[in-house]
Design a protein around this motif. Structure first.
Motif, PDB file in Angstrom:
ATOM      1  N   ILE A 166       0.814  -1.271   0.094  1.00  0.00           N
ATOM      2  CA  ILE A 166      -0.027  -0.077   0.044  1.00  0.00           C
ATOM      3  C   ILE A 166       0.713   1.316   0.054  1.00  0.00           C
ATOM      4  CG2 ILE A 166      -1.640   1.294   1.245  1.00  0.00           C
ATOM      5  CD1 ILE A 166      -2.645  -1.393   1.965  1.00  0.00           C
ATOM      6  N   LYS A 167       1.938   1.252   0.813  1.00  0.00           N
ATOM      7  CA  LYS A 167       2.769   2.554   0.947  1.00  0.00           C
ATOM      8  C   LYS A 167       3.479   2.519  -0.611  1.00  0.00           C
ATOM      9  CE  LYS A 167       4.190   2.174   5.679  1.00  0.00           C
ATOM     10  NZ  LYS A 167       5.278   2.070   6.651  1.00  0.00           N
ATOM     11  N   ALA A 168       3.867   1.400  -1.353  1.00  0.00           N
ATOM     12  CA  ALA A 168       4.334   1.502  -2.576  1.00  0.00           C
ATOM     13  C   ALA A 168       3.335   2.182  -3.725  1.00  0.00           C
ATOM     14  CB  ALA A 168       4.856   0.192  -3.077  1.00  0.00           C
ATOM     15  N   VAL A 172      -5.673  -1.708  -4.472  1.00  0.00           N
ATOM     16  CA  VAL A 172      -6.258  -3.041  -4.148  1.00  0.00           C
ATOM     17  C   VAL A 172      -5.417  -3.727  -3.445  1.00  0.00           C
ATOM     18  CG1 VAL A 172      -7.882  -4.632  -4.775  1.00  0.00           C
ATOM     19  CG2 VAL A 172      -8.072  -2.227  -6.035  1.00  0.00           C
ATOM     20  N   ILE A 173      -5.939  -4.643  -2.447  1.00  0.00           N
ATOM     21  CA  ILE A 173      -5.071  -5.443  -1.592  1.00  0.00           C
ATOM     22  C   ILE A 173      -6.078  -6.792  -1.890  1.00  0.00           C
ATOM     23  CG2 ILE A 173      -4.373  -6.427   0.227  1.00  0.00           C
ATOM     24  CD1 ILE A 173      -2.390  -4.296  -0.907  1.00  0.00           C
ATOM     25  N   ASN A 174      -5.498  -7.898  -2.654  1.00  0.00           N
ATOM     26  CA  ASN A 174      -6.256  -9.016  -2.806  1.00  0.00           C
ATOM     27  C   ASN A 174      -5.915 -10.257  -1.798  1.00  0.00           C
ATOM     28  OD1 ASN A 174      -8.180 -10.764  -4.002  1.00  0.00           O
ATOM     29  ND2 ASN A 174      -6.569 -11.720  -5.434  1.00  0.00           N
ATOM     30  N   PRO A 199      -1.871  -0.665   9.159  1.00  0.00           N
ATOM     31  CA  PRO A 199      -2.208   0.462   9.380  1.00  0.00           C
ATOM     32  C   PRO A 199      -2.640   1.336   8.203  1.00  0.00           C
ATOM     33  CG  PRO A 199      -0.157  -0.303  10.468  1.00  0.00           C
ATOM     34  CD  PRO A 199      -0.422  -1.289   9.442  1.00  0.00           C
ATOM     35  N   SER A 200      -2.162   0.980   6.889  1.00  0.00           N
ATOM     36  CA  SER A 200      -2.642   1.912   5.850  1.00  0.00           C
ATOM     37  C   SER A 200      -3.791   1.241   5.305  1.00  0.00           C
ATOM     38  CB  SER A 200      -1.522   2.147   4.870  1.00  0.00           C
ATOM     39  OG  SER A 200      -0.204   2.556   5.857  1.00  0.00           O
ATOM     40  N   ILE A 201      -4.467   0.157   5.643  1.00  0.00           N
ATOM     41  CA  ILE A 201      -5.366  -0.514   5.025  1.00  0.00           C
ATOM     42  C   ILE A 201      -6.535   0.377   4.529  1.00  0.00           C
ATOM     43  CG2 ILE A 201      -6.994  -1.179   6.742  1.00  0.00           C
ATOM     44  CD1 ILE A 201      -5.908  -3.332   3.890  1.00  0.00           C
ATOM     45  N   TYR A 202      -6.852   1.459   5.055  1.00  0.00           N
ATOM     46  CA  TYR A 202      -7.995   2.432   4.763  1.00  0.00           C
ATOM     47  C   TYR A 202      -7.606   3.072   3.544  1.00  0.00           C
ATOM     48  CZ  TYR A 202      -4.669   6.206   6.310  1.00  0.00           C
ATOM     49  OH  TYR A 202      -3.773   6.876   6.338  1.00  0.00           O
ATOM     50  N   LYS A 203      -6.702   3.158   2.925  1.00  0.00           N
ATOM     51  CA  LYS A 203      -6.176   3.815   1.478  1.00  0.00           C
ATOM     52  C   LYS A 203      -6.494   2.666   0.594  1.00  0.00           C
ATOM     53  CE  LYS A 203      -2.410   6.534   3.604  1.00  0.00           C
ATOM     54  NZ  LYS A 203      -1.015   6.912   3.457  1.00  0.00           N
ATOM     55  N   ALA A 204      -6.847   1.287   0.804  1.00  0.00           N
ATOM     56  CA  ALA A 204      -6.901   0.299  -0.406  1.00  0.00           C
ATOM     57  C   ALA A 204      -8.199  -0.255  -0.189  1.00  0.00           C
ATOM     58  CB  ALA A 204      -5.868  -0.635  -0.104  1.00  0.00           C
ATOM     59  N   ILE A 205      -8.481  -0.820  -1.264  1.00  0.00           N
ATOM     60  CA  ILE A 205      -9.842  -1.891  -1.203  1.00  0.00           C
ATOM     61  C   ILE A 205      -9.252  -3.171  -0.861  1.00  0.00           C
ATOM     62  CG2 ILE A 205     -11.397  -2.739  -2.780  1.00  0.00           C
ATOM     63  CD1 ILE A 205     -11.688  -0.167  -4.281  1.00  0.00           C
TER      64      ILE A 205
END
Length: 520
Positions: A166-168, A172-174, A199-205
């Motif tokens: 996500i930082k990169a 979307v995280i599958n 921690p950054s999961i709110y930035k991704a689906i």
């Protein structure tokens, strides 16, 4: 409960992988034209994302993804890529023409995969994932990262690699259950923990991709939705590697029918579900079992007297869904030889077909020919005619005449007359039966060395005047193509199916430039 309500009600994105993972179903091989037809139908179905293929896998896959990216609008068009430079660059070259392109990159994260397949350490896998996402991000803002075999991975390692991805730049995280090992409560808990510990999961689906090895793909996917997943990766009719993927039609209708529980809508045009299922079945040659949920022939059939009585009094006694919701018409309009073109055109529209005048004329002529042989023509008959006459590969060889003879104590023989680009070719042959003799005659007329790998036949409709549907798999030069033929005469249906496969083999051997221009 309050936490659950925080993410219930959100739109669930439907990521369709029929053209990528679905095509990996053993025995399935789709050409460029067929993939394009399915992609257009998926757009009508209004899926959010079409995973059009794995561009690095072959020249054919690359051209198919490129053609879909150029010509199919609406959904996001995604191309799969391993976490390496060449895969990602090739994927971008294929999807860059899309209105909304996505690169979907992946790497395995389970200890067993890292040790025996990748032969990489955890740090090396994270480095490869980060580099892949950063490279993909240079081409498109929409990047999906998948942790292959996530359900058998160390959760702590998953949290770490997802955070870095996500930082990169991953949007979307599958989380795949690659080998169908998980059970619902366990998989739901994994999604819950990912939401808590990245921690950054709110930035991704959060997406999930579940396989059906234990028959739990749909249940696992729904458990993931219950715990915050916002995208589900599916395939029409549940096609895919081994036992297949979560079935699109089951996921969508579960969310639709049990909206009281999930409260998660999709944007799917559900009235296109049955049509999509039929198209995919016809082009892949994988028949839908009659007891298949949602789209099986028996899904809305009632034989028990008790059930029949209940449904006649009130449909909801035994039907939790209306057949019209998925595009199965309950209209009893009888079509026959006295039906006119206008009525036929209206019937096609009612059934969900949007055909050109030229296509309608082709199907109508076949309809009239069939009407001379049958007293009544059902919707299934019409479906079969449309799928045979409209969804076709350009015909190098066309059947003009067929005569086959056989009997007890008589050597079976067949005479065929084919038309090749205006030139008539006539051949005869003997065989072990009328179908074998017909195929030998066709092979002589086509002048090719073809091998019949598989032959199946079924009745499309009931009764002694039923349409017979033949599906064959034909091999040449280690490539297998699927052919399909429909007729009230099973020998004729067999001949049509064999020629269909041969025409596909010839079409598939054409230069890709010519093939793309033909589709466009």
């Amino acid at each position: 409960m309050e936490e659950r309500r925080a993410y219930m009600g959100k739109h669930i994105q439907i990521f369709d992988t029929t053209l990528r993972d679905g095509e990996q179903t053993p025995g399935v091989s789709l050409n460029l034209q067929e993939k394009y037809e399915i992609a257009k139908q998926l757009a009508k179905l209004n899926v959010d994302i079409i995973e059009a293929g794995f561009p690095i896998a072959s020249r054919g896959d690359f051209e198919a993804v490129k053609n879909i990216a150029k010509n199919v609008s609406g959904p996001v068009i995604a191309g799969l890529a391993r976490a390496n430079k060449q895969d990602i660059e090739i994927a971008w070259e294929a999807v860059k023409y899309a209105e909304r392109p996505r690169i979907h990159t992946f790497i395995a994260t389970s200890d067993i995969h890292m040790k025996y397949k990748l032969k990489m350490t955890r740090d090396q896998v994270i480095e490869a994932a980060v580099n892949a996402v950063k490279l993909a991000k240079r081409f498109t803002p929409d990047v999906e990262f998948s942790a292959e075999d996530a359900s058998r991975s160390d959760p702590e390692f998953l949290y770490r690699i997802f955070e870095e991805a996500i930082k990169a730049g991953a949007t979307v995280i599958n989380v795949p259950d690659t080998v169908g090992y998980a059970v619902p409560w366990e998989f739901g808990r994994l999604i819950h923990k990912i939401r808590e510990n990245v921690p950054s999961i709110y930035k991704a689906i959060i997406s999930v991709h579940c396989h059906d090895d234990l028959g739990l793909a749909v249940a696992n996917s729904l458990a993931a939705v219950e715990n915050g997943a916002q995208q589900i990766e599916v395939a029409v009719n549940g096609l895919g590697e081994r036992a297949g993927n979560a079935a699109l039609e089951e996921i969508v209708m579960a969310l639709n029918t049990r909206s009281d529980f999930f409260m998660n809508p999709t944007r799917i045009e559900t009235t296109q579900i049955y049509r999509t299922s039929r198209l995919v079945s016809a082009l892949t040659g994988i028949q839908v079992p009659p007891n298949k949920a949602i789209v099986g022939a028996n899904a809305f059939a009632h034989e028990s007297g008790i059930h029949q009585h209940g449904v006649l009094e009130e449909k909801s006694t035994y039907e939790i869904m209306k057949p019209e919701t998925i595009g199965v018409s309950t209209n009893k309009l009888v079509m026959g030889k006295h039906s006119g073109r206008h009525a036929f055109k209206e019937k096609l529209k009612e059934m969900g077909y949007n055909l050109s005048d030229e296509e309608i004329n082709k199907v109508f002529q076949k309809f009239k020919d069939l009407a001379d042989k049958k007293k009544e023509i059902s919707e299934k008959d019409i479906e079969a005619l449309v799928e045979e006459e409209v969804i076709i590969t350009p015909e190098t060889f066309k059947l003009e005449y067929l005569q086959a003879t056989s009997g007890s104590g008589v050597v079976a023989s067949a005479v065929v007359k084919l038309n090749k680009m205006g030139v008539t070719i006539e051949e005869a042959a003997c065989g072990d039966g009328p179908v074998d003799a017909t195929y030998r005659a066709i092979e002589r007329a086509c002048g090719g060395d073809f091998k019949l790998v598989d032959y199946t036949i079924k009745a499309v409709t009931g009764g002694k005047d039923a349409l017979g549907e033949v599906i064959v798999r034909v091999e040449k030069n280690n490539k297998i193509q699927i052919g399909r033929g429909v007729s009230t005469d099973i020998i004729e249906a067999s001949a049509k199916a064999y020629l269909s496969a041969i025409n596909k083999i010839i079409y598939d051997d054409n230069p890709y430039k010519e093939r793309i221009d033909a589709v466009q």
